[in-house]
Design a protein around this motif. Structure first.
Motif, PDB file in Angstrom:
ATOM      1  N   GLN A   1       5.555  20.294 -12.529  1.00 51.00           N
ATOM      2  CA  GLN A   1       5.957  21.614 -12.981  1.00 51.00           C
ATOM      3  C   GLN A   1       5.248  22.547 -12.013  1.00 51.00           C
ATOM      4  O   GLN A   1       4.058  22.438 -11.635  1.00 51.00           O
ATOM      5  CB  GLN A   1       5.387  22.060 -14.584  1.00 51.00           C
ATOM      6  CG  GLN A   1       5.666  23.451 -14.766  1.00 51.00           C
ATOM      7  CD  GLN A   1       5.480  23.858 -16.259  1.00 51.00           C
ATOM      8  OE1 GLN A   1       4.651  23.221 -16.798  1.00 51.00           O
ATOM      9  NE2 GLN A   1       6.313  24.547 -16.819  1.00 51.00           N
TER      10      GLN A   1
ATOM     11  N   ILE B   1       2.644   8.875 -25.048  1.00 49.53           N
ATOM     12  CA  ILE B   1       0.954   8.853 -24.450  1.00 49.53           C
ATOM     13  C   ILE B   1       0.118   8.159 -25.360  1.00 49.53           C
ATOM     14  O   ILE B   1      -0.712   7.243 -25.252  1.00 49.53           O
ATOM     15  CB  ILE B   1       0.512  10.018 -23.894  1.00 49.53           C
ATOM     16  CG1 ILE B   1       1.344  10.670 -22.688  1.00 49.53           C
ATOM     17  CG2 ILE B   1      -1.052  10.259 -23.426  1.00 49.53           C
ATOM     18  CD1 ILE B   1       0.931  10.144 -21.376  1.00 49.53           C
TER      19      ILE B   1
ATOM     20  N   ILE C   1      -2.735   2.774 -20.916  1.00 50.03           N
ATOM     21  CA  ILE C   1      -2.926   4.186 -20.509  1.00 50.03           C
ATOM     22  C   ILE C   1      -3.085   4.454 -19.150  1.00 50.03           C
ATOM     23  O   ILE C   1      -2.833   4.794 -18.207  1.00 50.03           O
ATOM     24  CB  ILE C   1      -3.681   4.978 -21.358  1.00 50.03           C
ATOM     25  CG1 ILE C   1      -3.742   6.583 -20.810  1.00 50.03           C
ATOM     26  CG2 ILE C   1      -5.114   4.740 -21.283  1.00 50.03           C
ATOM     27  CD1 ILE C   1      -2.367   7.483 -21.072  1.00 50.03           C
TER      28      ILE C   1
ATOM     29  N   ALA D   1      -5.690  13.515 -17.024  1.00 53.53           N
ATOM     30  CA  ALA D   1      -6.355  12.179 -17.165  1.00 53.53           C
ATOM     31  C   ALA D   1      -6.755  12.061 -18.836  1.00 53.53           C
ATOM     32  O   ALA D   1      -7.203  12.917 -19.442  1.00 53.53           O
ATOM     33  CB  ALA D   1      -7.598  12.156 -16.553  1.00 53.53           C
TER      34      ALA D   1
ATOM     35  N   ASP E   1      -5.903  22.934 -21.822  1.00 52.46           N
ATOM     36  CA  ASP E   1      -5.674  23.527 -23.077  1.00 52.46           C
ATOM     37  C   ASP E   1      -7.067  24.516 -23.514  1.00 52.46           C
ATOM     38  O   ASP E   1      -7.408  24.289 -24.556  1.00 52.46           O
ATOM     39  CB  ASP E   1      -5.688  22.422 -24.051  1.00 52.46           C
ATOM     40  CG  ASP E   1      -4.356  21.386 -23.659  1.00 52.46           C
ATOM     41  OD1 ASP E   1      -3.452  22.031 -23.083  1.00 52.46           O
ATOM     42  OD2 ASP E   1      -4.273  20.414 -24.361  1.00 52.46           O
TER      43      ASP E   1
ATOM     44  N   GLY F   1       2.085  28.126 -20.214  1.00 47.06           N
ATOM     45  CA  GLY F   1       3.043  28.406 -21.003  1.00 47.06           C
ATOM     46  C   GLY F   1       3.340  29.833 -20.983  1.00 47.06           C
ATOM     47  O   GLY F   1       3.753  30.478 -21.886  1.00 47.06           O
ATOM     48  N   VAL F   2       3.428  30.391 -19.606  1.00 48.34           N
ATOM     49  CA  VAL F   2       3.976  31.644 -19.476  1.00 48.34           C
ATOM     50  C   VAL F   2       5.530  31.469 -19.914  1.00 48.34           C
ATOM     51  O   VAL F   2       6.180  30.878 -18.741  1.00 48.34           O
ATOM     52  CB  VAL F   2       3.504  32.187 -18.004  1.00 48.34           C
ATOM     53  CG1 VAL F   2       4.096  33.801 -17.795  1.00 48.34           C
ATOM     54  CG2 VAL F   2       2.176  32.042 -17.921  1.00 48.34           C
TER      55      VAL F   2
ATOM     56  N   GLY G   1       4.606  28.124 -16.369  1.00 49.51           N
ATOM     57  CA  GLY G   1       5.318  28.237 -17.481  1.00 49.51           C
ATOM     58  C   GLY G   1       6.848  28.161 -17.317  1.00 49.51           C
ATOM     59  O   GLY G   1       7.168  28.199 -16.172  1.00 49.51           O
TER      60      GLY G   1
END
Ligand code: C2E
Ligand code: CA
Ligand code: CA
Ligand code: CA
Length: 273
Positions: free
Chosen positions: A45, A78, A87, A114, A176, A231-232, A251
């Motif tokens: 992204q 995940i 993982i 990670a 986050d 997340g724009v 985003g």
């Protein structure tokens, strides 16, 4: 009522069996996908600099294209990979893919995610650094995104591993940001390079969360940390974030995660800003 109760029980029981069967199959298929190094690859992204509105880096995100079910979301596979001990293999595959894109796009830096299990495992920093060395990539071009609890050293070895990586030049970002247990006093102790402001704050930007975002950006600046908004999705959000002094934007407004070929095309069309 009795009959309905019995029916409900039967349906519920059957449903549980079905869920368990599906889960076992996914575990089996995931193991196979990682063993054969097929089906799972990174997408990328783009992240834009707020200042130039141009490509500055990208985040590698794992994608699993299941042969029968199509794409399965990372939020599903995940946690399964973590539970069945795969993982580390998954993270290694994403890092390998990310290195190959960095090798093709020498000006671009890259972020990977990670898992707590990876970051707390003894060999993790060395595995990352030797992979970069193998590809002849400057560790400064890699950033590792971790969760808040790890950044605050709540999980044993993560402090030491973060220090090893940072000493080698790898950047550390808190993913986050704002959704965990941060407080301003604990923030004083943070030794990371970037915070990524969680999408939930950006979603509520037109309302109650704007002062919070402003405080996060100012706090980050005061500590010399970079900021990325996650997340724009709208021009309004983008404009407001730029006005608040946010460094980078990520985003769907800018781009969804792209395949390796598509992100290389994008780079060749627009270059690095
Ligand atoms: P994340 O690290 O917070 O990644 C951002 C997620 O938000 C990605 O979902 C991305 O596609 C999505 N996203 C980005 N911009 C927007 C937007 O504007 N609107 C909306 N609605 N969504 C947006 P994705 O790829 O499904 O990944 C979900 C989570 O799975 C990631 O959240 C990350 O925690 C985890 N993950 C993905 N790849 C890896 C990996 O290679 N290793 C580990 N350990 N975790 C991974
Ligand atoms: Ca992330
Ligand atoms: Ca995130
Ligand atoms: Ca997330």
């Amino acid at each position: 009522a009795k009959a309905a109760g019995r029916n409900t029980f039967a349906i519920f029981g059957g449903h549980m069996d079905e869920l368990l069967r599906r889960r076992r199959k996914l575990e089996h298929d995931l193991r196979l996908a990682l063993e054969t190094r097929s089906q799972i690859e990174a997408f990328y992204q783009p992240v834009y600099s707020a200042e130039h509105k141009g490509l500055s880096s990208m985040e590698a995100l794992a994608r699993w294209k299941h042969p029968e079910e199509g794409f399965i979301a990372p939020d599903i596979f995940i946690p399964i990979a973590e539970e069945i001990g795969l993982i580390h293999e998954l993270g290694a595959k994403v890092l390998e893919d990310a290195c190959s894109v960095m090798a093709d796009l020498p000006l671009i830096s890259m972020a990977i995610n990670a898992s707590a299990l990876e970051l707390c495992s003894d060999g993790y920093p060395l595995r990352v650094l030797s992979r970069l060395a193998k590809w002849n990539i400057d560790p400064k071009r890699l950033e590792i995104e971790i969760t808040e609890s790890l950044a605050f050293g709540e999980e044993g070895r993560s402090d030491r591993n973060i220090a090893i990586l940072r000493n080698a030049g790898v950047g550390i970002a808190i993913d986050d940001f704002g959704t965990g247990y941060s407080s301003f006093s604990r923030m004083q102790k943070l030794v990371v390079d970037r915070i990524k402001i969680d999408k939930s704050f950006i979603d509520a930007m037109q309302g109650e969360s704007k002062p919070l975002i402003e405080a996060m950006i100012n706090m980050a600046r005061a500590k010399g940390l970079k900021t990325t908004a996650e997340g724009v999705e709208t021009d309004e959000q983008s404009d407001a974030l730029v006005a608040l002094g946010c460094d980078s934007l990520q985003g769907f407004l800018i781009s969804r995660p792209l395949s390796r070929a598509a992100v290389i095309d994008l780079y060749n069309e627009t270059g690095k800003q």
